[in-house]
Write a protein that holds these residues in place. Structure first.
Motif, PDB file in Angstrom:
ATOM      1  N   GLU A   1       0.833  -1.208   0.000  1.00  0.00           N
ATOM      2  CA  GLU A   1       0.000   0.000   0.000  1.00  0.00           C
ATOM      3  C   GLU A   1       0.867   1.257   0.000  1.00  0.00           C
ATOM      4  OE1 GLU A   1      -3.724   1.949   2.492  1.00  0.00           O
ATOM      5  OE2 GLU A   1      -3.242  -0.183   2.732  1.00  0.00           O
ATOM      6  N   PHE A   2       1.980   1.230   0.725  1.00  0.00           N
ATOM      7  CA  PHE A   2       2.909   2.358   0.696  1.00  0.00           C
ATOM      8  C   PHE A   2       3.480   2.548  -0.711  1.00  0.00           C
ATOM      9  CE2 PHE A   2       3.075   1.082   5.205  1.00  0.00           C
ATOM     10  CZ  PHE A   2       2.850   2.308   5.815  1.00  0.00           C
ATOM     11  N   LEU A   3       3.771   1.431  -1.402  1.00  0.00           N
ATOM     12  CA  LEU A   3       4.303   1.525  -2.765  1.00  0.00           C
ATOM     13  C   LEU A   3       3.284   2.154  -3.709  1.00  0.00           C
ATOM     14  CD1 LEU A   3       6.083  -1.939  -3.116  1.00  0.00           C
ATOM     15  CD2 LEU A   3       7.148   0.296  -2.786  1.00  0.00           C
ATOM     16  N   LEU A   4       2.021   1.780  -3.562  1.00  0.00           N
ATOM     17  CA  LEU A   4       0.982   2.378  -4.402  1.00  0.00           C
ATOM     18  C   LEU A   4       0.903   3.884  -4.188  1.00  0.00           C
ATOM     19  CD1 LEU A   4      -1.952  -0.188  -4.123  1.00  0.00           C
ATOM     20  CD2 LEU A   4      -0.362   0.114  -6.025  1.00  0.00           C
ATOM     21  N   GLU A   5       1.083   4.312  -2.959  1.00  0.00           N
ATOM     22  CA  GLU A   5       1.037   5.748  -2.672  1.00  0.00           C
ATOM     23  C   GLU A   5       2.168   6.484  -3.376  1.00  0.00           C
ATOM     24  OE1 GLU A   5       1.133   5.870   1.556  1.00  0.00           O
ATOM     25  OE2 GLU A   5      -0.974   5.312   1.797  1.00  0.00           O
ATOM     26  N   VAL A   6       3.371   5.898  -3.361  1.00  0.00           N
ATOM     27  CA  VAL A   6       4.512   6.522  -4.038  1.00  0.00           C
ATOM     28  C   VAL A   6       4.278   6.561  -5.541  1.00  0.00           C
ATOM     29  CG1 VAL A   6       6.966   6.315  -4.553  1.00  0.00           C
ATOM     30  CG2 VAL A   6       6.148   5.922  -2.227  1.00  0.00           C
ATOM     31  N   LEU A   7       3.811   5.456  -6.112  1.00  0.00           N
ATOM     32  CA  LEU A   7       3.558   5.399  -7.551  1.00  0.00           C
ATOM     33  C   LEU A   7       2.505   6.435  -7.955  1.00  0.00           C
ATOM     34  CD1 LEU A   7       3.570   1.528  -8.072  1.00  0.00           C
ATOM     35  CD2 LEU A   7       5.239   3.144  -9.002  1.00  0.00           C
ATOM     36  N   ARG A   8       1.416   6.489  -7.218  1.00  0.00           N
ATOM     37  CA  ARG A   8       0.350   7.442  -7.546  1.00  0.00           C
ATOM     38  C   ARG A   8       0.851   8.881  -7.456  1.00  0.00           C
ATOM     39  NH1 ARG A   8      -3.316   6.724  -3.376  1.00  0.00           N
ATOM     40  NH2 ARG A   8      -2.362   8.521  -2.349  1.00  0.00           N
ATOM     41  N   GLN A   9       1.660   9.156  -6.451  1.00  0.00           N
ATOM     42  CA  GLN A   9       2.199  10.508  -6.260  1.00  0.00           C
ATOM     43  C   GLN A   9       2.968  10.986  -7.479  1.00  0.00           C
ATOM     44  OE1 GLN A   9       4.803  10.743  -2.879  1.00  0.00           O
ATOM     45  NE2 GLN A   9       5.512  12.809  -3.355  1.00  0.00           N
ATOM     46  N   HIS A  10       3.612  10.055  -8.183  1.00  0.00           N
ATOM     47  CA  HIS A  10       4.433  10.418  -9.341  1.00  0.00           C
ATOM     48  C   HIS A  10       3.753  10.085 -10.676  1.00  0.00           C
ATOM     49  CE1 HIS A  10       7.962  11.626  -7.024  1.00  0.00           C
ATOM     50  NE2 HIS A  10       7.617  10.677  -6.184  1.00  0.00           N
ATOM     51  N   GLY A  11       2.443   9.900 -10.645  1.00  0.00           N
ATOM     52  CA  GLY A  11       1.690   9.778 -11.885  1.00  0.00           C
ATOM     53  C   GLY A  11       1.568   8.379 -12.448  1.00  0.00           C
TER      54      GLY A  11
END
Length: 388
Positions: free
Chosen positions: A35-45
């Motif tokens: 879930e933390f990885l998804l947040e990072v990915l979403r943050q960068h588009g």
């Protein structure tokens, strides 16, 4: 933008946790690593994400589903088969997983990112992708510099002065290391890299694809970046991650719940008389957990939700997963309790059920077992009354 999270591994080095929880679902204070990885990915588009699954695939799929509640789109590629009505995982390697997705339908049609699903990161992916494209690279490894005395624990990436990858060293001796930049399991690819991956065979990114790129002289680079990277590769790594979050050294993870006392955080409806227990933070206590009078909790420590800590029990520098009951007078120092297992900080585990010690550590939903003073003394010595 498109990305892939590698989530098909069995996580053998994180057993016993991964007997029932796949590595991407390992919780950091109740929140899965992925879930933390998804947040990072979403943050960068990066909002279109493929996940290859195998071991305990249904655990990942049932939690994340199509990704909409996380602000992304997710689809899954299963690696395995059905045997006697049960899903049996058969991972085909990290590169093989990429190839399988592309063979099904050409998903990877522009620059894409691949991330291992078992690490906490706060990487600036936007900057990394710009660097990758400026180099006209078909593959870029994100590396991280580490102190030279630690290189023997990692895969080392050797480059020329321009950042072009020349060789790899897998866990070299300190005196033999040709670099202090290690492979973080974060990659940026162009679709043409898939031409180097054969179809229908087990194929690994690090072991098979990368050596082929070096051998053929492909445009293959490494970018060293200084960022927070907490690898959950082994039980001791998980231990350090929990301690890092509680102590504040890991900045991108917030401690959940309410801070009821300095350094003491709880979830909802914890049953505890604060005047009759001895608690030294940092400590997290999950919701609906009962801590009896006379218990002692010394941080950094995490006690999950729905636990039951009996009177005169000590929990010091330990991690207790949900629904755990610690019997009267138990002393746990430097231990991890997960289901029927008690694990020390090196990863060595005791199966308390097989050892007929479930009167000591058991499921909080079971009827409390009867115990004797002799048993209490024996288990105190077994589990390390002196912190051993």
């Amino acid at each position: 933008m498109k990305a892939m999270i590698l989530a098909a591994g069995k996580g053998t080095r994180v057993r016993p946790i991964t007997y029932t929880i796949p590595k991407p679902m390992i919780p950091i204070l109740q929140k899965p690593v992925m879930e933390f990885l998804l947040e990072v990915l979403r943050q960068h588009g990066f909002d279109q994400i493929m996940v290859n699954v195998s071991h305990l695939a249904e655990e990942i799929e049932s939690y994340f589903r199509d990704g909409q509640r996380f602000g992304v789109q997710i689809a899954y590629s299963f690696e395995g088969r059905i045997v006697d009505g049960n899903l049996v995982g058969e991972a085909i390697g990290s590169a093989g997983g990429m190839r399988k997705i592309q063979d099904f339908s050409p998903f990877f049609d522009d620059t894409f990112v691949v991330i291992c699903g078992d690490a906490l990161i706060d990487l600036d992916l936007t900057t990394a992708v710009k660097w990758h494209r400026a180099k006209d690279s078909i593959a870029t490894i994100i590396t991280k510099p580490v102190p030279k005395e630690k290189v023997s624990s990692y895969g080392v990436v050797v480059t020329d002065n321009d950042g072009r990858v020349k060789a790899f060293q897998e866990k070299p001796k300190v005196e033999e290391a040709l670099s202090t930049n290690i492979n973080t399991g974060i990659y940026i690819f162009e679709p043409e890299v898939l031409n180097y991956i054969p179809s229908g065979v087990k194929y690994d990114i690090g072991r098979d694809l990368f050596p082929k790129l070096v051998k053929t002289g492909a445009s293959f680079y490494a970018l060293p970046m200084d960022f927070e990277w907490v690898d959950i590769g082994k039980v001791p790594d998980y231990w350090r991650a929990i301690r890092g979050v509680l102590s504040g050294s890991i900045k991108n993870v917030q401690i959940p719940g309410q801070e009821v006392l300095p350094g003491i955080y709880t979830g909802l409806n914890v049953d505890i008389n604060w005047n009759k227990v001895d608690i030294i933070g940092p400590v997290y206590i999950g919701g609906m957990t009962r801590i009896e009078d006379g218990a002692k909790i010394i941080g950094p420590a995490m006690i999950g939700p729905n636990c039951w800590i009996c009177s005169d029990t000590t929990v010091e520098n330990s991690v207790i997963f949900e629904w755990s009951r610690l019997g009267l007078g138990v002393r746990l120092v430097d231990k991890l309790v997960f289901g029927r297992y008690c694990v020390d900080k090196t990863g060595a585990a005791i199966d308390v059920q097989a050892a007929a010690l479930d009167w000591l550590i058991t499921d909080a939903r079971q009827t409390p077992p009867v115990q004797t003073p002799i048993e209490r003394q024996a288990i105190t010595e077994l589990l390390g009354s002196n912190g051993n």
